[in-house]
Scaffold this active site. Structure first.
Site, PDB file in Angstrom:
ATOM      1  N   CYS A  19       0.714  -1.147   0.060  1.00  0.00           N
ATOM      2  CA  CYS A  19      -0.090  -0.074  -0.058  1.00  0.00           C
ATOM      3  C   CYS A  19       0.785   1.284   0.044  1.00  0.00           C
ATOM      4  O   CYS A  19       1.528   1.420   0.944  1.00  0.00           O
ATOM      5  CB  CYS A  19      -0.817   0.016   1.209  1.00  0.00           C
ATOM      6  SG  CYS A  19      -1.920   1.497   1.240  1.00  0.00           S
ATOM      7  N   ASP A  65      -0.136  -5.739   0.383  1.00  0.00           N
ATOM      8  CA  ASP A  65      -1.374  -6.141  -0.303  1.00  0.00           C
ATOM      9  C   ASP A  65      -1.348  -7.443  -1.239  1.00  0.00           C
ATOM     10  O   ASP A  65      -0.207  -7.594  -1.741  1.00  0.00           O
ATOM     11  CB  ASP A  65      -1.911  -4.914  -1.231  1.00  0.00           C
ATOM     12  CG  ASP A  65      -2.171  -3.811  -0.673  1.00  0.00           C
ATOM     13  OD1 ASP A  65      -3.128  -3.914   0.336  1.00  0.00           O
ATOM     14  OD2 ASP A  65      -2.087  -2.591  -1.190  1.00  0.00           O
ATOM     15  N   VAL A 116       5.679 -13.699 -24.212  1.00  0.00           N
ATOM     16  CA  VAL A 116       6.328 -13.237 -23.101  1.00  0.00           C
ATOM     17  C   VAL A 116       7.118 -14.364 -22.407  1.00  0.00           C
ATOM     18  O   VAL A 116       6.694 -15.730 -22.487  1.00  0.00           O
ATOM     19  CB  VAL A 116       5.475 -12.565 -21.837  1.00  0.00           C
ATOM     20  CG1 VAL A 116       4.687 -13.512 -21.326  1.00  0.00           C
ATOM     21  CG2 VAL A 116       6.457 -11.871 -21.112  1.00  0.00           C
ATOM     22  N   GLU A 117       8.448 -14.200 -22.106  1.00  0.00           N
ATOM     23  CA  GLU A 117       9.155 -15.140 -21.535  1.00  0.00           C
ATOM     24  C   GLU A 117       8.848 -15.345 -19.995  1.00  0.00           C
ATOM     25  O   GLU A 117       8.870 -14.393 -19.351  1.00  0.00           O
ATOM     26  CB  GLU A 117      10.744 -14.879 -21.655  1.00  0.00           C
ATOM     27  CG  GLU A 117      11.753 -15.998 -21.438  1.00  0.00           C
ATOM     28  CD  GLU A 117      11.900 -16.354 -19.836  1.00  0.00           C
ATOM     29  OE1 GLU A 117      11.603 -17.343 -19.655  1.00  0.00           O
ATOM     30  OE2 GLU A 117      12.168 -15.396 -19.129  1.00  0.00           O
ATOM     31  N   SER A 118       8.413 -16.581 -19.661  1.00  0.00           N
ATOM     32  CA  SER A 118       7.795 -16.768 -18.376  1.00  0.00           C
ATOM     33  C   SER A 118       8.682 -16.565 -17.200  1.00  0.00           C
ATOM     34  O   SER A 118       8.181 -16.071 -16.168  1.00  0.00           O
ATOM     35  CB  SER A 118       7.199 -18.018 -18.352  1.00  0.00           C
ATOM     36  OG  SER A 118       8.143 -19.305 -18.374  1.00  0.00           O
ATOM     37  N   HIS A 169      -4.003  -0.457  -6.098  1.00  0.00           N
ATOM     38  CA  HIS A 169      -4.494  -1.991  -6.579  1.00  0.00           C
ATOM     39  C   HIS A 169      -4.548  -1.428  -8.311  1.00  0.00           C
ATOM     40  O   HIS A 169      -4.246  -2.212  -9.058  1.00  0.00           O
ATOM     41  CB  HIS A 169      -5.367  -2.234  -6.246  1.00  0.00           C
ATOM     42  CG  HIS A 169      -5.555  -2.594  -4.574  1.00  0.00           C
ATOM     43  ND1 HIS A 169      -4.446  -2.656  -3.792  1.00  0.00           N
ATOM     44  CD2 HIS A 169      -6.333  -3.254  -4.073  1.00  0.00           C
ATOM     45  CE1 HIS A 169      -4.699  -2.971  -2.732  1.00  0.00           C
ATOM     46  NE2 HIS A 169      -5.884  -3.486  -2.606  1.00  0.00           N
ATOM     47  N   GLU A 170      -5.252  -0.411  -8.515  1.00  0.00           N
ATOM     48  CA  GLU A 170      -5.562  -0.058  -9.877  1.00  0.00           C
ATOM     49  C   GLU A 170      -4.241   0.179 -10.806  1.00  0.00           C
ATOM     50  O   GLU A 170      -4.182  -0.441 -11.778  1.00  0.00           O
ATOM     51  CB  GLU A 170      -6.352   1.354  -9.848  1.00  0.00           C
ATOM     52  CG  GLU A 170      -7.776   0.903  -9.270  1.00  0.00           C
ATOM     53  CD  GLU A 170      -7.715   1.260  -7.832  1.00  0.00           C
ATOM     54  OE1 GLU A 170      -9.059   1.190  -7.234  1.00  0.00           O
ATOM     55  OE2 GLU A 170      -6.757   1.299  -7.357  1.00  0.00           O
TER      56      GLU A 170
END
EC number: 1.7.1.13
Length: 154
Positions: free
Chosen positions: A52, A59, A74-76, A93-94
């Protein structure tokens, strides 16, 4: 079956440190081997953590990323380390949710991408954040993200 070109990757197969924050975290890509075929790739991060920005308290979120590749995947390992870089990063969060999605869109230029970020409650209120780039390609099988509305998620 096409062989994925992994030349030029800096993390795969090497010991790597987690970036100090998401802005400096490196995301890597590899060529998609099935050009012309629309399919969905899903990454699920059920233990995502950030901080936060006001209190510094942790969070937690369950994040689901779906995308239809264009030329790149995307390479994991790089994605895992990128997501891990949020652990000591303070953001709402957003902001975390949309930043993750936009970084992937910038890197991959996928045909379509969506993110579902299901945040665990703080102060008794869960916050869920959803974003996508537009309509998915016609005919693509798109399963439900499988995360129930909050009722003791887990």
């Amino acid at each position: 079956m096409p062989k994925t070109d992994v030349s030029g990757l800096s993390m795969l197969g090497n010991q790597t440190e987690t970036a100090a924050n998401p802005e400096v975290a490196v995301l890597e890509k590899v060529p998609a081997g099935h050009a012309g075929t629309d399919y969905v790739v899903r990454f699920t991060a059920p233990e995502f953590t950030s901080l936060c920005p006001m209190t510094g308290q942790p969070d937690f979120a369950h994040i689901v990323i779906d995308y239809v590749p264009n030329e790149w995947l995307v390479e994991s390992k790089s994605l895992k380390l990128f997501l891990h870089s949020f652990r000591n990063h303070g953001a709402f969060h957003e902001d975390c949710s949309i930043y993750i999605a936009k970084r992937l869109v910038e890197l991959l230029e996928p045909k379509w991408l969506r993110i579902g970020a299901y945040w665990y409650p703080r102060g008794g209120i869960p916050i869920d954040v959803f974003w996508q780039t537009g309509k998915p390609p016609e005919g693509v099988w798109l399963p439900d993200q499988g995360v129930q509305p909050y009722r003791g998620r887990g």
